[in-house]
Write a protein that holds these residues in place. Structure first.
Motif, PDB file in Angstrom:
ATOM      1  N   ILE A   2       4.445  14.619  -7.897  1.00 61.31           N
ATOM      2  CA  ILE A   2       4.416  15.073  -6.503  1.00 61.31           C
ATOM      3  C   ILE A   2       5.488  14.330  -5.717  1.00 61.31           C
ATOM      4  N   GLU A   3       6.208  15.075  -4.908  1.00 64.17           N
ATOM      5  CA  GLU A   3       7.282  14.498  -4.103  1.00 64.17           C
ATOM      6  C   GLU A   3       6.737  13.955  -2.782  1.00 64.17           C
ATOM      7  N   VAL A   4       7.156  12.740  -2.437  1.00 61.78           N
ATOM      8  CA  VAL A   4       6.857  12.185  -1.123  1.00 61.78           C
ATOM      9  C   VAL A   4       7.865  12.786  -0.159  1.00 61.78           C
ATOM     10  N   LYS A   5       7.380  13.465   0.868  1.00 57.37           N
ATOM     11  CA  LYS A   5       8.281  14.121   1.822  1.00 57.37           C
ATOM     12  C   LYS A   5       9.042  13.107   2.664  1.00 57.37           C
TER      13      LYS A   5
ATOM     14  N   ILE B 135       0.840  -1.196   0.000  1.00 53.74           N
ATOM     15  CA  ILE B 135       0.000   0.000   0.000  1.00 53.74           C
ATOM     16  C   ILE B 135       0.875   1.246   0.000  1.00 53.74           C
ATOM     17  N   SER B 136       1.899   1.271   0.857  1.00 51.29           N
ATOM     18  CA  SER B 136       2.772   2.454   0.919  1.00 51.29           C
ATOM     19  C   SER B 136       3.518   2.653  -0.403  1.00 51.29           C
ATOM     20  N   LYS B 137       3.959   1.578  -1.020  1.00 49.82           N
ATOM     21  CA  LYS B 137       4.639   1.677  -2.312  1.00 49.82           C
ATOM     22  C   LYS B 137       3.672   2.146  -3.395  1.00 49.82           C
ATOM     23  N   GLY B 138       2.440   1.664  -3.341  1.00 48.93           N
ATOM     24  CA  GLY B 138       1.425   2.089  -4.303  1.00 48.93           C
ATOM     25  C   GLY B 138       1.141   3.578  -4.226  1.00 48.93           C
ATOM     26  N   ILE B 139       1.094   4.113  -3.009  1.00 54.99           N
ATOM     27  CA  ILE B 139       0.887   5.553  -2.828  1.00 54.99           C
ATOM     28  C   ILE B 139       2.069   6.318  -3.401  1.00 54.99           C
ATOM     29  N   LYS B 140       3.272   5.880  -3.058  1.00 54.27           N
ATOM     30  CA  LYS B 140       4.483   6.541  -3.546  1.00 54.27           C
ATOM     31  C   LYS B 140       4.495   6.579  -5.072  1.00 54.27           C
ATOM     32  N   ASP B 141       4.229   5.454  -5.687  1.00 51.85           N
ATOM     33  CA  ASP B 141       4.237   5.375  -7.143  1.00 51.85           C
ATOM     34  C   ASP B 141       3.162   6.283  -7.763  1.00 51.85           C
TER      35      ASP B 141
ATOM     36  N   ALA C 292       6.637  -2.344   9.103  1.00 47.91           N
ATOM     37  CA  ALA C 292       5.371  -2.435   8.364  1.00 47.91           C
ATOM     38  C   ALA C 292       4.187  -2.754   9.270  1.00 47.91           C
ATOM     39  N   ARG C 293       4.190  -2.157  10.447  1.00 52.09           N
ATOM     40  CA  ARG C 293       3.048  -2.298  11.359  1.00 52.09           C
ATOM     41  C   ARG C 293       2.235  -0.997  11.384  1.00 52.09           C
ATOM     42  N   TRP C 294       2.933   0.126  11.230  1.00 50.74           N
ATOM     43  CA  TRP C 294       2.293   1.437  11.088  1.00 50.74           C
ATOM     44  C   TRP C 294       3.220   2.258  10.200  1.00 50.74           C
ATOM     45  N   VAL C 295       2.832   2.416   8.961  1.00 52.91           N
ATOM     46  CA  VAL C 295       3.632   3.180   8.013  1.00 52.91           C
ATOM     47  C   VAL C 295       2.956   4.525   7.809  1.00 52.91           C
ATOM     48  N   LEU C 296       3.746   5.573   7.901  1.00 57.31           N
ATOM     49  CA  LEU C 296       3.258   6.928   7.697  1.00 57.31           C
ATOM     50  C   LEU C 296       3.873   7.463   6.407  1.00 57.31           C
ATOM     51  N   VAL C 297       3.019   7.904   5.495  1.00 55.10           N
ATOM     52  CA  VAL C 297       3.470   8.485   4.240  1.00 55.10           C
ATOM     53  C   VAL C 297       3.117   9.967   4.281  1.00 55.10           C
ATOM     54  N   ASP C 298       4.152  10.810   4.315  1.00 59.72           N
ATOM     55  CA  ASP C 298       3.979  12.261   4.415  1.00 59.72           C
ATOM     56  C   ASP C 298       4.004  12.867   3.020  1.00 59.72           C
ATOM     57  N   LEU C 299       2.852  13.367   2.607  1.00 58.40           N
ATOM     58  CA  LEU C 299       2.722  14.023   1.305  1.00 58.40           C
ATOM     59  C   LEU C 299       2.569  15.532   1.482  1.00 58.40           C
ATOM     60  N   ASP C 300       2.988  16.041   2.616  1.00 57.10           N
ATOM     61  CA  ASP C 300       2.921  17.447   2.997  1.00 57.10           C
ATOM     62  C   ASP C 300       1.512  17.820   3.461  1.00 57.10           C
ATOM     63  N   ASP C 301       0.592  18.115   2.550  1.00 51.87           N
ATOM     64  CA  ASP C 301      -0.767  18.500   2.944  1.00 51.87           C
ATOM     65  C   ASP C 301      -1.637  17.308   3.323  1.00 51.87           C
ATOM     66  N   VAL C 302      -1.202  16.124   2.936  1.00 53.31           N
ATOM     67  CA  VAL C 302      -1.926  14.886   3.239  1.00 53.31           C
ATOM     68  C   VAL C 302      -0.948  13.926   3.908  1.00 53.31           C
ATOM     69  N   VAL C 303      -1.364  13.361   5.029  1.00 54.81           N
ATOM     70  CA  VAL C 303      -0.562  12.355   5.717  1.00 54.81           C
ATOM     71  C   VAL C 303      -1.375  11.064   5.730  1.00 54.81           C
ATOM     72  N   VAL C 304      -0.765  10.008   5.200  1.00 52.74           N
ATOM     73  CA  VAL C 304      -1.444   8.711   5.125  1.00 52.74           C
ATOM     74  C   VAL C 304      -0.887   7.801   6.211  1.00 52.74           C
ATOM     75  N   HIS C 305      -1.791   7.246   7.000  1.00 54.95           N
ATOM     76  CA  HIS C 305      -1.443   6.293   8.050  1.00 54.95           C
ATOM     77  C   HIS C 305      -1.911   4.919   7.595  1.00 54.95           C
TER      78      HIS C 305
END
Length: 115
Positions: A64-67, A51-57, A75-88
Motif C-alpha cells: 500500500i502506498e502512503v499518499k 510511530i509514523s515510520k512504523g505505519i509507513k513500513d 514531530a508534534r502532530w504528524v499526519l499520515v495519509d493512507l487515502d481511506d485512512v488518515v492517521v493523526h
C-alpha cells in the motif's frame, strides 16, 4: 484492501511502537476526507517519529502506498495519509490542545484490533 483492514494494520503498527490512547473514528457519514481517522499520541518527538515510520513500513509491506506524511520535521502532530485512512499522531500536549475526538464528535468510534 478494505479500509477497515487498512485501519487495523495502521493501528497495529501504532501499538507496536507503544502509541498511547488509540482512537478510531468512522468518518464515512461525517466527512469526505477519509473513511476513518486513527488518533494516537506519543510521549516525545522521537516516539512520534517512530510511530509514523512504523505505519509507513507496515503498510508498504502490504503493498500500500502512503499518499503523504506531514509534520514529520517538528514531530508534534504528524499526519499520515493512507487515502481511506488518515492517521493523526500527536505529541501528548498537542493532542489535548487540538482534541480531535471532540472536534469530530459526530463520528462514531470504531473498535480496532491490536495484539
Amino acid at each position: 484492501m478494505e479500509s477497515l483492514d487498512l485501519l487495523n494494520i495502521a493501528a497495529q503498527a501504532c501499538d507496536d511502537k507503544r502509541a498511547e490512547n488509540l482512537v478510531a473514528l468512522d468518518m464515512r457519514d461525517v466527512s469526505l476526507i477519509a473513511d476513518y481517522f486513527l488518533i494516537c499520541h506519543g510521549s516525545n518527538e522521537r516516539q512520534v517519529e517512530a510511530i509514523s515510520k512504523g505505519i509507513k513500513d507496515a503498510v508498504e509491506e502490504e503493498g500500500i502506498e502512503v499518499k503523504r506524511i506531514e509534520g514529520k520535521d517538528d514531530a508534534r502532530w504528524v499526519l499520515v495519509d493512507l487515502d481511506d485512512v488518515v492517521v493523526h499522531i500527536f505529541h501528548a500536549e498537542e493532542r489535548q490542545y487540538y482534541n480531535l475526538e471532540k472536534l469530530w464528535g459526530d463520528a462514531d468510534e470504531v473498535s480496532i484490533s491490536v495484539s
